[in-house]
Design a protein around this motif. Structure first.
Motif: not given
Length: 296
Positions: A168-169, A182-183, A201-202, A207-214
């Motif tokens: 679904l995503q 844009l999910i 999707a990442l 799979v790809w962890t965003p930076e906490a401060g950005s």
């Protein structure tokens, strides 16, 4: 505020009632103020970023004043508004995800939430009420209905099936004949960009962890070998290709100690991809492994 004959109706009421906000679902997931509020003034990521998100949003908590306080005994005179305690308007709200479970009621079959009748608290509703956000609710609900009809399953069954949630995503991200939804609420990911679906999707799959401060994806950023190792190993595991984590008696690299927080990712990348990539120094490895080695 009295009844009027201007509508031409027998009961002197409008032919269609205007309901600004109806009853909200008792949904499988109820998004609360604690989930989307930040502890800082500059919005970053919400406290809760559900893996079954179906659209991203960020808007101020905008709970309007609900009471008046008159400044004199004359109630026709001046007054000032009064906020209900713990409810007001704020600018410190984060980039959040609305979960698929927020469209699905706890008990009733065959029902999917729409518009403002979704699984949120009344405070969150004040930050999730704009026309664009309601369009996203409709897109998510319509896609869920299509999937339920196709497979002959109830909405709760779909919400509890990770493979169908991912499908679904993907449908929402890809769209039909144009940019999708844009999910993951990246700040710099354009729907027309070639990496739009992958960037969303990442992040959704961890799979790809965003930076906490950005809140920036930074598509042009050059990855370090460590970042690449972690991303490829997580992708490998998310794809169902990985087996047990490799256990090495001795470190594979002189410059990556066993107590290094990235050691397991680096050694797994080399073990699962191609042991010929191993060198004495991880940092000085001549060329990084390619992503296609990990996914087929």
């Amino acid at each position: 505020m009295s009844l009027t004959s201007e509508f031409g109706t027998v009961d002197r009421l409008p032919p269609k009632p205007y309901v600004r906000e109806g009853l909200r679902l008792e949904a499988l997931s109820m998004l609360r103020e604690q989930d989307i509020r930040t502890t800082e003034k500059e919005p970053k990521w919400a406290r809760v970023l559900p893996p079954d998100g179906v659209f991203g949003f960020q808007f101020n908590i905008d709970f309007h004043p609900t009471r008046r306080e008159y400044l004199a005994e004359d109630r026709n005179g001046p007054w000032q508004y009064v906020h209900t305690p713990a409810r007001g308007w704020h600018t410190d709200t984060d980039r959040a995800l609305f979960p698929l479970r927020g469209l699905v009621p706890v008990a009733m079959d065959g029902l999917i939430g729409g518009g403002k009748n979704i699984g949120v608290s009344s405070v969150v509703q004040s930050a999730l009420r704009l026309h664009g956000q309601m369009m996203h609710v409709g897109q998510a609900g319509g896609t869920l209905a299509w999937l339920c009809l196709r497979d002959g399953r109830q909405p709760r069954a779909v919400a509890g099936d990770l493979a169908r949630v991912r499908e679904l995503q993907q449908k929402l991200l890809r769209g039909i004949g144009g940019p999708g939804v844009l999910i993951w609420p990246w700040h710099d990911v354009d729907p027309d960009a070639g990496y739009f679906e992958a960037a969303n999707a990442l992040a959704l799959r961890g799979v790809w962890t965003p930076e906490a401060g950005s809140v920036f994806f930074q598509p042009g950023k050059v990855l370090t070998r460590r970042e690449l190792a972690k991303a490829l190993v997580k992708l490998h595991r998310a794809s169902g290709l990985a087996k047990a984590w490799p256990v090495q008696e001795q470190p594979l690299y002189q410059d990556v100690a066993k107590d290094d927080q990235d050691c397991s990712f680096i050694e797994a990348m080399v073990t699962w991809v191609n042991s010929s990539l191993q060198r004495r120094s991880f940092v000085r490895m001549k060329s990084p492994p390619r992503a296609r080695c990990m996914i087929g």
